[in-house]
Scaffold this motif. Structure first.
Motif, PDB file in Angstrom:
ATOM      1  N   VAL A  89      24.221   0.759  -5.371  1.00  0.00           N
ATOM      2  CA  VAL A  89      23.495  -0.211  -4.550  1.00  0.00           C
ATOM      3  C   VAL A  89      22.782  -1.195  -5.470  1.00  0.00           C
ATOM      4  O   VAL A  89      22.622  -0.948  -6.666  1.00  0.00           O
ATOM      5  N   HIS A  90      22.353  -2.313  -4.904  1.00  0.00           N
ATOM      6  CA  HIS A  90      21.513  -3.232  -5.655  1.00  0.00           C
ATOM      7  C   HIS A  90      20.107  -2.650  -5.750  1.00  0.00           C
ATOM      8  O   HIS A  90      19.554  -2.197  -4.740  1.00  0.00           O
ATOM      9  N   PRO A  91      19.493  -2.637  -6.939  1.00  0.00           N
ATOM     10  CA  PRO A  91      18.135  -2.088  -7.080  1.00  0.00           C
ATOM     11  C   PRO A  91      17.138  -2.796  -6.162  1.00  0.00           C
ATOM     12  O   PRO A  91      17.279  -3.988  -5.878  1.00  0.00           O
ATOM     13  N   GLN A  92      16.136  -2.031  -5.720  1.00  0.00           N
ATOM     14  CA  GLN A  92      15.125  -2.559  -4.806  1.00  0.00           C
ATOM     15  C   GLN A  92      13.725  -2.305  -5.352  1.00  0.00           C
ATOM     16  O   GLN A  92      13.424  -1.181  -5.772  1.00  0.00           O
ATOM     17  N   PRO A  93      12.847  -3.327  -5.369  1.00  0.00           N
ATOM     18  CA  PRO A  93      11.440  -3.062  -5.684  1.00  0.00           C
ATOM     19  C   PRO A  93      10.921  -1.988  -4.731  1.00  0.00           C
ATOM     20  O   PRO A  93      11.160  -2.069  -3.512  1.00  0.00           O
ATOM     21  N   LEU A  94      10.228  -0.993  -5.265  1.00  0.00           N
ATOM     22  CA  LEU A  94       9.868   0.178  -4.471  1.00  0.00           C
ATOM     23  C   LEU A  94       8.576  -0.086  -3.692  1.00  0.00           C
ATOM     24  O   LEU A  94       7.488   0.378  -4.052  1.00  0.00           O
ATOM     25  N   ARG A  95       8.709  -0.826  -2.601  1.00  0.00           N
ATOM     26  CA  ARG A  95       7.586  -1.148  -1.725  1.00  0.00           C
ATOM     27  C   ARG A  95       8.150  -1.556  -0.360  1.00  0.00           C
ATOM     28  O   ARG A  95       9.346  -1.730  -0.187  1.00  0.00           O
ATOM     29  N   ASP A  96       7.247  -1.683   0.616  1.00  0.00           N
ATOM     30  CA  ASP A  96       7.597  -2.175   1.947  1.00  0.00           C
ATOM     31  C   ASP A  96       8.796  -1.414   2.532  1.00  0.00           C
ATOM     32  O   ASP A  96       8.730  -0.231   2.730  1.00  0.00           O
ATOM     33  N   LEU A 352       7.104  11.958  -4.103  1.00  0.00           N
ATOM     34  CA  LEU A 352       6.532  13.048  -4.893  1.00  0.00           C
ATOM     35  C   LEU A 352       6.206  12.619  -6.313  1.00  0.00           C
ATOM     36  O   LEU A 352       5.130  12.944  -6.848  1.00  0.00           O
ATOM     37  N   VAL A 353       7.128  11.909  -6.953  1.00  0.00           N
ATOM     38  CA  VAL A 353       6.896  11.557  -8.351  1.00  0.00           C
ATOM     39  C   VAL A 353       5.713  10.595  -8.466  1.00  0.00           C
ATOM     40  O   VAL A 353       4.901  10.708  -9.394  1.00  0.00           O
ATOM     41  N   GLU A 354       5.572   9.683  -7.514  1.00  0.00           N
ATOM     42  CA  GLU A 354       4.425   8.765  -7.553  1.00  0.00           C
ATOM     43  C   GLU A 354       3.125   9.528  -7.357  1.00  0.00           C
ATOM     44  O   GLU A 354       2.127   9.265  -8.046  1.00  0.00           O
ATOM     45  N   ALA A 355       3.110  10.477  -6.430  1.00  0.00           N
ATOM     46  CA  ALA A 355       1.899  11.254  -6.189  1.00  0.00           C
ATOM     47  C   ALA A 355       1.485  12.043  -7.431  1.00  0.00           C
ATOM     48  O   ALA A 355       0.294  12.100  -7.786  1.00  0.00           O
ATOM     49  N   LEU A 356       2.453  12.666  -8.112  1.00  0.00           N
ATOM     50  CA  LEU A 356       2.114  13.426  -9.315  1.00  0.00           C
ATOM     51  C   LEU A 356       1.626  12.511 -10.431  1.00  0.00           C
ATOM     52  O   LEU A 356       0.675  12.842 -11.147  1.00  0.00           O
ATOM     53  N   VAL A 357       2.290  11.363 -10.595  1.00  0.00           N
ATOM     54  CA  VAL A 357       1.912  10.448 -11.681  1.00  0.00           C
ATOM     55  C   VAL A 357       0.506   9.903 -11.474  1.00  0.00           C
ATOM     56  O   VAL A 357      -0.251   9.727 -12.439  1.00  0.00           O
ATOM     57  N   GLN A 358       0.146   9.650 -10.230  1.00  0.00           N
ATOM     58  CA  GLN A 358      -1.175   9.073  -9.959  1.00  0.00           C
ATOM     59  C   GLN A 358      -2.270  10.128  -9.854  1.00  0.00           C
ATOM     60  O   GLN A 358      -3.438   9.787  -9.661  1.00  0.00           O
ATOM     61  N   TYR A 412       2.066  10.978   1.004  1.00  0.00           N
ATOM     62  CA  TYR A 412       0.933  10.349   0.311  1.00  0.00           C
ATOM     63  C   TYR A 412       1.426   9.427  -0.800  1.00  0.00           C
ATOM     64  O   TYR A 412       0.965   8.287  -0.943  1.00  0.00           O
ATOM     65  N   GLY A 413       2.402   9.901  -1.583  1.00  0.00           N
ATOM     66  CA  GLY A 413       2.925   9.096  -2.679  1.00  0.00           C
ATOM     67  C   GLY A 413       3.611   7.831  -2.191  1.00  0.00           C
ATOM     68  O   GLY A 413       3.461   6.756  -2.783  1.00  0.00           O
ATOM     69  N   LEU A 414       4.382   7.944  -1.088  1.00  0.00           N
ATOM     70  CA  LEU A 414       5.015   6.749  -0.531  1.00  0.00           C
ATOM     71  C   LEU A 414       3.967   5.762  -0.033  1.00  0.00           C
ATOM     72  O   LEU A 414       4.157   4.542  -0.121  1.00  0.00           O
ATOM     73  N   GLY A 415       2.862   6.295   0.476  1.00  0.00           N
ATOM     74  CA  GLY A 415       1.768   5.421   0.879  1.00  0.00           C
ATOM     75  C   GLY A 415       1.169   4.685  -0.305  1.00  0.00           C
ATOM     76  O   GLY A 415       0.846   3.481  -0.219  1.00  0.00           O
ATOM     77  N   LEU A 416       1.012   5.359  -1.439  1.00  0.00           N
ATOM     78  CA  LEU A 416       0.502   4.711  -2.649  1.00  0.00           C
ATOM     79  C   LEU A 416       1.420   3.567  -3.084  1.00  0.00           C
ATOM     80  O   LEU A 416       0.958   2.549  -3.616  1.00  0.00           O
ATOM     81  N   LEU A 417       2.706   3.739  -2.864  1.00  0.00           N
ATOM     82  CA  LEU A 417       3.671   2.708  -3.246  1.00  0.00           C
ATOM     83  C   LEU A 417       3.687   1.536  -2.275  1.00  0.00           C
ATOM     84  O   LEU A 417       4.308   0.503  -2.565  1.00  0.00           O
ATOM     85  N   GLY A 418       3.066   1.709  -1.122  1.00  0.00           N
ATOM     86  CA  GLY A 418       3.100   0.653  -0.116  1.00  0.00           C
ATOM     87  C   GLY A 418       4.384   0.641   0.693  1.00  0.00           C
ATOM     88  O   GLY A 418       4.785  -0.400   1.226  1.00  0.00           O
ATOM     89  N   ILE A 419       5.046   1.807   0.787  1.00  0.00           N
ATOM     90  CA  ILE A 419       6.258   1.911   1.594  1.00  0.00           C
ATOM     91  C   ILE A 419       5.886   1.850   3.077  1.00  0.00           C
ATOM     92  O   ILE A 419       4.901   2.456   3.517  1.00  0.00           O
ATOM     93  N   ASP A 420       6.661   1.112   3.838  1.00  0.00           N
ATOM     94  CA  ASP A 420       6.449   0.959   5.269  1.00  0.00           C
ATOM     95  C   ASP A 420       6.246   2.312   5.947  1.00  0.00           C
ATOM     96  O   ASP A 420       6.979   3.268   5.688  1.00  0.00           O
ATOM     97  N   GLU A 421       5.268   2.387   6.842  1.00  0.00           N
ATOM     98  CA  GLU A 421       4.900   3.663   7.455  1.00  0.00           C
ATOM     99  C   GLU A 421       6.031   4.245   8.292  1.00  0.00           C
ATOM    100  O   GLU A 421       6.264   5.459   8.292  1.00  0.00           O
ATOM    101  N   THR A 422       6.769   3.388   8.992  1.00  0.00           N
ATOM    102  CA  THR A 422       7.897   3.879   9.793  1.00  0.00           C
ATOM    103  C   THR A 422       8.984   4.463   8.902  1.00  0.00           C
ATOM    104  O   THR A 422       9.548   5.520   9.207  1.00  0.00           O
TER     105      THR A 422
END
Length: 478
Positions: A89-96, A352-358, A412-422
């Motif tokens: 796939v084409h890489p995606q900025p990890l947000r929204d 998970l990885v974002e939560a552990l890193v932060q 929680y980690g996805l929330g830190l990244l700003g990933i869409d709640e849905t």
């Protein structure tokens, strides 16, 4: 190791010249680490999904060149065997909406691939860690993809093994012990490989967290319980891949203390440069190609790194403007069972990885490396029933750890990244239901066999039919 090479026959002078270039490029990479020269446009996510081409009898179909020619898509590429392909796939900025964008891309490519495959004599496309119906006689050099790099890989692995065949010995629910004379055993292992572009500042934390998370990830995603008609580990891909290219480092090439496919030798301490130093110092060159490209492209270093298969592998890449960047490739999860299962696995890992890193205390300070490694092999062997020791020092079933702690932590980690709640809820709910139902791809396959008998072709057809529905594996009937 994705670049093609021009030939597969080498002389000692080729190895000497390659090692000279490798040394100079490793030194340059060290300079970049000192100068903090890496991209700060992070985090960015990507993935690779490997798949099987099968015929009407549910056997591997060695038609990947015809398939690739008909696809004409640079994001769909060959793999080691003529019955395997890889979708990118084409890489995606990890947000929204990054997760739903990855999902949409992969889904579109998958459906187009299915359509194209069907036009080649009714060929079908399957995503599964190990195809249940694959036989040892399918894994021959006659079925190797027609690329020089694969031919060279086989020749060099056998050279380092002094011509000794590969020995496969896996103790699971049953015992498999065979001899195989080439590297084609590796082609029986297909994966979902997740890429995460990270900052140099936090790269050590991400890399170590990825290692720690390998155990729960493989427990939640296991999809490879069978090989050659025997039921083995929940994720048999792990010992199969490790034994299919069993070549060590220097000081005993075929049985050296450092293996080319492994969980690694320890956590990173100061920087990911340590891994590339280990590459240079501990691993003989397999493919001594000579490139005339500028030293700053690190062609030799990147080729060498591509022949060392840590389950969590640091990669060097380049942004569109030529700025070098750091990526971590998480390699522990199998392909399948469906596109939505694959994106759910990606969401689980990225969160998970974002939560552990932060986290305030580095995870690697809370869990010894040897324990992380033991957790990984226990999870690969026993899946959701594995006993895993977590950061608090408590040991318990993987299923409970995942439900009680890790699925919420991933949210929680996805929330830190700003990933869409849905998106967060859509994909993590797949993990939650899969784990609570104790229905991974591996457990579904075992349940089907228990109900219908040990017919691996029928199992493959049943699996394919349910995969075609697009419903996540936790909703499949047996």
């Amino acid at each position: 190791m994705g670049d093609e090479i021009s030939h597969s026959q080498f002389e000692q002078a080729d190895f000497d010249a390659f090692r000279e270039r490798l040394a100079s490029e490793t030194a340059l990479l060290g300079q970049w680490f000192e100068e903090q020269a890496f991209s700060t446009r992070v985090p960015v996510s990507g993935l690779e999904l490997e798949a099987w081409l099968i015929d009407s009898q549910a056997r591997p179909a060695s038609v990947n060149q015809d398939f690739l020619d008909a696809m004409g898509d640079p994001l769909v590429v060959p793999e080691l065997a003529q019955f395997n392909v890889e979708l990118n796939v084409h890489p995606q900025p990890l947000r929204d909406h990054a997760l739903s964008r990855l999902h949409r891309q992969l889904d579109e490519t998958w459906h187009e691939s299915e359509h194209v495959a069907a036009g080649i004599g009714g060929t079908r496309l399957v995503m599964v860690g190990i195809l249940p119906s694959v036989r040892q006689q399918d894994l021959t050099l006659d079925n190797m993809s027609k690329l020089e790099r694969y031919r060279a890989l086989n020749e060099q692995v056998l050279r380092l093994r002094e011509g000794k065949p590969l020995m496969l010995d896996i103790h699971g629910r049953e015992h498999l012990n065979i001899v195989h004379k080439d590297v084609m055993l590796e082609s029986a292992t297909t994966s979902l490989q997740l890429h995460l572009k990270v900052s140099q500042k936090l790269a050590v934390r991400y890399y170590n967290a990825a290692q720690i998370l390998s155990a729960p990830l493989v427990a939640a995603s296991a999809n490879s319980p069978c090989l050659f008609g025997k039921q083995l580990w929940e994720e048999t891909r792990i010992p199969l891949f490790e034994q299919s290219v069993e070549v060590g480092g220097f000081a005993g090439a075929s049985r050296g203390p450092v293996r080319r496919v492994s969980f690694g030798t320890g956590y990173a301490k100061e920087s990911l440069f340590e891994c590339f130093v280990e590459n240079e110092q501990h691993f003989p060159v397999l493919l001594p190609m000579q490139y005339g490209d500028p030293e700053a492209e690190l062609r030799h270093l990147r080729l060498h790194n591509g022949t060392i298969w840590r389950w969590n592998r640091p990669l060097i890449g380049f942004d569109d403007d030529g700025t070098p960047h750091l990526r971590i490739e998480q390699r522990v999860m199998p392909a399948g069972p469906t596109v939505i299962d694959s994106i759910a696995n990606a969401a689980f890992y990225f969160g998970l990885v974002e939560a552990l890193v932060q986290g305030e205390i580095p995870a690697e300070n809370q869990l010894p490396f040897a324990t992380a490694r033991d957790n990984f092999y226990a999870a690969a062997r026993d899946g959701l029933d594995a006993q895993i020791t977590w950061l608090d020092g408590r040991k318990g079933p993987a299923q409970s750890l995942l439900l009680d702690k890790l699925v919420p932590l991933a949210g929680y980690g996805l929330g830190l990244l700003g990933i869409d709640e849905t998106d967060r809820e859509n994909y993590l709910s797949v993990i939650r239901q899969r784990v609570s139902n104790a229905c991974t791809g591996a457990s579904w396959q075992r349940a089907w066999l228990a109900r219908h008998g040990n017919d691996m072709q029928a199992l493959t057809n049943a699996y394919y039919d349910r995969q075609r529905s697009g419903e996540p594996v936790h909703g499949w009937d047996t």
